[in-house]
Design an enzyme around this catalytic site. Sequence first.
Site: not given
Length: 465
Positions: A385, A388
């Site tokens: 991600c 993230c």
Amino acid sequence: MALSFTSSSAVHGSSLYSSFEQPKDSFLDAQFGSSQPLGWLNLPSTAVKFSRRRCAVKPLNAEPKRKDSIVPSAATIVAPGWVEKVEVEDYEKLANELENASPLEIMDKALEKFGNDIAIAFSGAEDVALIEYARLTGRPFRVFSLDTGRLNPETYKFFDEVERHYGIRIEYMFPDAVEVQALVRSKGLFSFYEDGHQECCRVRKVRPLRRALKGLRAWITGQRKDQSPGTRSEVPVVQVDPVFEGMDGGVGSLVKWNPVANVKGQDVWKFLRTMNVPVNSLHAKGYISIGCEPCTRPVLPGQHEREGRWWWEDSKAKECGLHKGNIKEETLNGNGTVHANGTSTNADLFVTENVVNLSRPGIENLLKLENRKEPWVVVLYAPWCQFCQAMEGSYVELAEKLAGSGVKVGKFRADGEEKTFAQQELQLGSFPTILFFPKHSSYPIKYPSEKRDVDSLLAFVSALR
């Protein structure tokens, strides 16, 4: 890259400046000036709102060279009842419109649109072209650079030449002295040769950059598509910054301009020679991409320019963190590997001794406990991600600051087979999701904000611990 601020009055005869709030806990910042800390930007929305307010204040560690370089105070007076207008801009659409524009046109558009709230990032390499383009627009401009403390002597001399040539003052951002001291004392001067450059770059480059960008609404970089085949091949001429945030904070608060994104390296050098501007003497010694001295070396004829940077690491993921948003899910990330079928295995995130890696039984036990010995803050994440990845630096810094405080910091990989469990039991909506487990309560509290900088996360934890 060295990050500093300067301003030029150019043809217009007056310079606009922005203020940067000084941190109180840094010796270097107290000496040289700094902006307030910046958190990671989490959602690269293409339709962004920016307020139109402007203020006339002094830049980082620089004295105005002329009395008329400060905007008259009357220009900042707001009439009673005046309602501030908000500009909504679709930067993806603007990038398409400027795709075939010249670097000069793109630079002019950037300076026109953001005025005092934009600055050029100057690394001491061939991105001196950015300063030349800014000069040619006839508009006031600002320049900043990061001094990591480990640059080549030739680079420092080059900075001085650029200042004299353009009549500007480059103001530098420095790393936090305490953080550098802790890194060197614990791991030595050259730990990056053994465990990768990311940790050193985070301390010496990324965090100072975050502080600097917190005082801006936009910045200008010298990224080109041909610089790094693994990370920069799709760089647009303008974008909402996917990693950092600006002075307004939160989603889409910083815009990133890349005026030479579509220009070939050889054409940049033709421009520099034609305009007879100063260049770093290291270029004549075989250096093309120039960074810190221990991490930069000359390249041989036929080698790609980025092969001279962090040559001991994978060639497809050579970003120090300043442009980490370029690294896509399928791109190698640190120690990631690519399989024969073309799929990739991303390196894990938040890898530090201060962050506990929770397994499924571990997170289930944490949920069941009604009387914990200490509170916990846990991020639900997926290594692939990009949001993230963008908050990795701030979360690691959070863990460092909370070490020994009585608050445990953990992570739980919540993608794949664990996603359904995380959605049903852990309030997972999207990645990353941050939870706080109070000391005397079994029910975790979900962090509600899109701001994931370390100061915002610390405020959240401090309010609930």
